[in-house]
Design an enzyme around this catalytic site. Structure first.
Site, PDB file in Angstrom:
ATOM      1  N   LYS A   1       0.861  -1.180   0.000  1.00 24.30           N
ATOM      2  CA  LYS A   1       0.000   0.000   0.000  1.00 24.30           C
ATOM      3  C   LYS A   1       0.902   1.235   0.000  1.00 24.30           C
ATOM      4  CE  LYS A   1      -1.480   2.916   2.522  1.00 24.30           C
ATOM      5  NZ  LYS A   1      -1.431   4.079   1.631  1.00 24.30           N
TER       6      LYS A   1
ATOM      7  N   GLU B   1      10.515   1.536   9.978  1.00 22.05           N
ATOM      8  CA  GLU B   1      11.505   2.558   9.602  1.00 22.05           C
ATOM      9  C   GLU B   1      10.808   3.894   9.768  1.00 22.05           C
ATOM     10  OE1 GLU B   1      14.591   2.103   8.775  1.00 22.05           O
ATOM     11  OE2 GLU B   1      14.691  -0.031   8.345  1.00 22.05           O
TER      12      GLU B   1
ATOM     13  N   CYS C   1      14.221  11.169   5.823  1.00 22.57           N
ATOM     14  CA  CYS C   1      14.293  10.782   7.235  1.00 22.57           C
ATOM     15  C   CYS C   1      15.712  10.905   7.786  1.00 22.57           C
ATOM     16  CB  CYS C   1      13.791   9.352   7.394  1.00 22.57           C
ATOM     17  SG  CYS C   1      14.603   8.223   6.268  1.00 22.57           S
TER      18      CYS C   1
ATOM     19  N   GLU D   1      11.014  16.851  13.510  1.00 19.54           N
ATOM     20  CA  GLU D   1      11.446  16.790  12.103  1.00 19.54           C
ATOM     21  C   GLU D   1      10.917  18.021  11.376  1.00 19.54           C
ATOM     22  OE1 GLU D   1       9.657  12.965  10.860  1.00 19.54           O
ATOM     23  OE2 GLU D   1      11.553  12.577   9.876  1.00 19.54           O
TER      24      GLU D   1
HETATM   25  P1  NAP Z   1       2.902   8.700   7.273  1.00 15.42           P
HETATM   26  O1  NAP Z   1       1.887   9.755   7.304  1.00 15.42           O
HETATM   27  O2  NAP Z   1       3.150   7.916   8.508  1.00 15.42           O
HETATM   28  O3  NAP Z   1       2.504   7.744   6.067  1.00 15.42           O
HETATM   29  C1  NAP Z   1       3.305   6.654   5.700  1.00 15.42           C
HETATM   30  C2  NAP Z   1       2.433   5.589   5.073  1.00 15.42           C
HETATM   31  O4  NAP Z   1       1.531   5.128   6.058  1.00 15.42           O
HETATM   32  C3  NAP Z   1       1.584   6.085   3.912  1.00 15.42           C
HETATM   33  O5  NAP Z   1       1.418   5.062   2.976  1.00 15.42           O
HETATM   34  C4  NAP Z   1       0.267   6.390   4.587  1.00 15.42           C
HETATM   35  O6  NAP Z   1      -0.807   6.320   3.677  1.00 15.42           O
HETATM   36  C5  NAP Z   1       0.205   5.256   5.581  1.00 15.42           C
HETATM   37  N1  NAP Z   1      -0.670   5.492   6.721  1.00 15.42           N
HETATM   38  C6  NAP Z   1      -1.013   6.649   7.312  1.00 15.42           C
HETATM   39  N2  NAP Z   1      -1.870   6.412   8.336  1.00 15.42           N
HETATM   40  C7  NAP Z   1      -2.088   5.075   8.375  1.00 15.42           C
HETATM   41  C8  NAP Z   1      -2.874   4.208   9.188  1.00 15.42           C
HETATM   42  N3  NAP Z   1      -3.649   4.671  10.175  1.00 15.42           N
HETATM   43  N4  NAP Z   1      -2.843   2.878   8.941  1.00 15.42           N
HETATM   44  C9  NAP Z   1      -2.083   2.387   7.932  1.00 15.42           C
HETATM   45  N5  NAP Z   1      -1.317   3.155   7.124  1.00 15.42           N
HETATM   46  C10 NAP Z   1      -1.306   4.488   7.353  1.00 15.42           C
HETATM   47  O7  NAP Z   1       4.319   9.272   6.831  1.00 15.42           O
HETATM   48  P2  NAP Z   1       4.642  10.161   5.536  1.00 15.42           P
HETATM   49  O8  NAP Z   1       4.269  11.565   5.849  1.00 15.42           O
HETATM   50  O9  NAP Z   1       4.105   9.534   4.310  1.00 15.42           O
HETATM   51  O10 NAP Z   1       6.220  10.007   5.444  1.00 15.42           O
HETATM   52  C11 NAP Z   1       7.092  10.836   6.099  1.00 15.42           C
HETATM   53  C12 NAP Z   1       7.639  10.157   7.347  1.00 15.42           C
HETATM   54  O11 NAP Z   1       8.305   8.962   6.960  1.00 15.42           O
HETATM   55  C13 NAP Z   1       8.679  10.983   8.061  1.00 15.42           C
HETATM   56  O12 NAP Z   1       8.467  10.912   9.439  1.00 15.42           O
HETATM   57  C14 NAP Z   1       9.986  10.314   7.676  1.00 15.42           C
HETATM   58  O13 NAP Z   1      11.029  10.526   8.580  1.00 15.42           O
HETATM   59  C15 NAP Z   1       9.578   8.889   7.597  1.00 15.42           C
HETATM   60  N6  NAP Z   1      10.510   8.109   6.775  1.00 15.42           N
HETATM   61  C16 NAP Z   1      11.327   7.201   7.402  1.00 15.42           C
HETATM   62  C17 NAP Z   1      12.240   6.476   6.656  1.00 15.42           C
HETATM   63  C18 NAP Z   1      13.153   5.484   7.322  1.00 15.42           C
HETATM   64  O14 NAP Z   1      13.731   4.674   6.609  1.00 15.42           O
HETATM   65  N7  NAP Z   1      13.288   5.479   8.627  1.00 15.42           N
HETATM   66  C19 NAP Z   1      12.325   6.657   5.281  1.00 15.42           C
HETATM   67  C20 NAP Z   1      11.477   7.588   4.672  1.00 15.42           C
HETATM   68  C21 NAP Z   1      10.563   8.294   5.437  1.00 15.42           C
HETATM   69  P3  NAP Z   1      -1.507   7.639   3.091  1.00 15.42           P
HETATM   70  O15 NAP Z   1      -0.424   8.577   2.707  1.00 15.42           O
HETATM   71  O16 NAP Z   1      -2.261   7.113   1.934  1.00 15.42           O
HETATM   72  O17 NAP Z   1      -2.377   8.150   4.183  1.00 15.42           O
END
Ligand code: NAP
Length: 486
Positions: free
Chosen positions: A177, A252, A286, A386
């Protein structure tokens, strides 16, 4: 542009077929100009259950294939991604905003991920443990089963490749997803898997409400592993949701990387590295350096180098290959503005930039100026949260122990960096930074061959390298007693 997008499927992919979901389609927008790129089909519970069932049916077939056969298909996929790198990069830039050169580099990292894991999948060795005579003690490594993979928008292609490649190599099948912001890069990859001849059900992709799909995936006993990349908040929720079915899980999550410049550092090299790493993907990474600790004796010199260079950083539509593209969306811009306002109210000074770009050609997009912020202290939001934007926050320090404590003063523990030419400093600081990764005089710490991941609220589990493959494996002990009664 629309014509390019028309080459990308916009449906769900379940059991080897492109299918429409039962929900209303949603638009995918270009953050550089607000244009709608495509309308993407949406599913919910039913489609997710179908995808899980398809992955479950495909698992015995895929996991029983010879590792060399799986590797052959993965290498074919790598070749196809490489051949189509320009097209995939354009799709990514259109939906995510990053400059074309960065999109292309990301796509080529996918190629490396597939090739590396195709090879590693053939080296998932078990063990023969010394046993009493007439016994054979065997340790077998077996694929965990059906994997659910949820990925973010900031690296819309590579966050998928990093999960899919080791999972496929180990013999797992998947339900993916992607983020609603960037589904097209994911769909374009799945289209390549399909054209490469991936057996039906091995890789499935569902699109729709993340909350609904996430709940079905985590509640399912047929899904044996969840691999998630995204924010800490969502990771914590999914961790809780996985408890009832006791899934394997890797998370992650967010980061808040310190970047420390000691007095003996190579200043020009450190400054150049900082600018490259900070402005990569507009700071929406990240592992982006987020708290810049400068030793008192070199702070002025270092800041001047930054100021001299920052004015040449170009901002624009990623298709024109500037240094920085747009921020992903309006919420992203607001978060940057809030952090800057809070810091300014508490005494920080904007040395460069500090505002969103609103005039032509930026008017219809979500652009922010490259920014330097001085005098950051630990009572400001930006010190602990962040930013995910092009802001360089400067902090002064005088002592090694003081800066290590300050760098570790965060809930996060993903990437950290420091620049020093002193062996004692290097040895001490590398050991004492409480992070999953430490770059010493180096920022390029991510590579398909080496472990990537964090500690504390940055999550657990590792991607890449042999550790990445182990995340998709169960260890089984087999005791064969050959002392049979006559
Ligand atoms: P996010 O809001 O947590 O979303 C990540 C994924 O989770 C998306 O596919 C999102 O879908 C989904 N999601 C959101 N709420 C959910 C729920 N209740 N149940 C299941 N899935 C859910 O994060 P983001 O804003 O996309 O990404 C940025 C974050 O990712 C930052 O905090 C960054 O540091 C972190 N990141 C970490 C790494 C690492 O390797 N540690 C790498 C890259 C990014 P939708 O968008 O469709 O809602």
């Amino acid at each position: 542009m629309i014509q390019k997008m028309s080459q990308v499927p916009t449906q769900l992919f379940i059991d080897g077929k492109w299918v429409d979901g039962g929900q209303e389609a949603v638009p995918v927008k270009n953050p550089a100009n607000g244009e709608t790129l495509a309308e993407v089909s949406q599913g919910a519970e039913e489609e997710t259950q179908q995808a899980i069932a398809a992955a479950k049916r495909a698992f015995p077939l895929w996991s029983k294939k010879a590792p060399s056969e799986r590797a052959q298909l993965m290498n074919k996929i790598a070749d196809m991604i490489e051949e189509e790198a320009d097209r995939l990069a354009t799709i990514m830039t259109l939906e995510q905003g990053k400059p074309l050169k960065e999109s292309r580099a990301e796509v080529l990292t996918d190629v490396e991920n597939f090739r590396w894991n195709a090879a590693e999948g053939q080296r998932i060795y078990g063990e023969i443990v010394p046993a009493p005579y007439d016994h054979h003690w065997l340790v077998r490594k077996q694929a965990v089963g059906v994997v659910a993979a949820i990925t973010p928008w900031n690296f819309p292609s590579n966050m998928i490749a990093r999960k899919i490649a080791p999972a496929l190599a180990a013999g797992c099948t998947l339900v993916m997803k992607p983020s609603k912001e960037t589904p097209l890069s994911a769909l374009a990859l799945v289209d390549i898997f399909d054209r490469a001849g991936m057996p039906e059900g091995v890789v499935n992709i569902v699109l729709g409400s993340s909350k609904v799909i996430g709940k079905v995936l985590t509640d399912s006993d047929d899904v044996r592993k969840l691999t998630f990349t995204g924010s800490t908040k969502t990771g914590q929720l999914l961790y809780e949701q996985c408890a009832a079915t006791l899934k394997h899980i890797s998370l992650e999550l967010g980061g808040h990387a310190p970047f420390i410049v000691f007095e003996d550092a190579d200043i020009p090299s450190a400054a150049e590295n900082l600018l490259a790493a900070k402005f990569r993907n507009n700071g929406q990474v990240c592992t982006a350096p987020n708290r810049i600790f400068l030793h008192k004796t070199i702070k002025e010199e270092f800041t001047q180098v930054l100021l001299d260079k920052i004015s040449s950083i170009t901002v624009g539509n990623g298709l024109d290959d500037p240094d920085i593209g747009p921020v992903i969306n309006e919420d992203g811009l607001k978060k940057i503005e809030e952090q800057l306002e809070d810091a300014s109210n508490k005494g920080a000074r904007v040395l460069y930039g500090g505002s969103r770009l609103t005039k032509r050609p930026y008017a219809d997009g979500t652009f922010f100026e490259p920014t330097i912020l001085d005098g950051v202290t630990n009572d400001m939001q930006i010190y602990y949260e962040e930013t995910f934007g092009p802001v360089i926050p400067l902090i002064e320090f005088t002592d090694v122990d003081e800066v290590i404590a300050a760098a570790n003063d965060t809930e996060f523990g993903l990437a950290s960096y420091f620049f020093s030419q002193d062996l004692q400093t290097i040895s001490k600081v590398a050991r004492e930074l409480d992070y999953g990764m430490v770059g010493v005089n180096e920022m390029a710490i991510s590579n398909p061959a080496v472990p990537f991941g964090g500690v504390k609220h940055s999550g657990f589990g590792r991607e890449n390298g042999k550790y990445g493959v182990e995340e998709y494996i169960d260890v089984k002990f087999i005791d064969i007693n050959t002392q049979l009664e006559k």
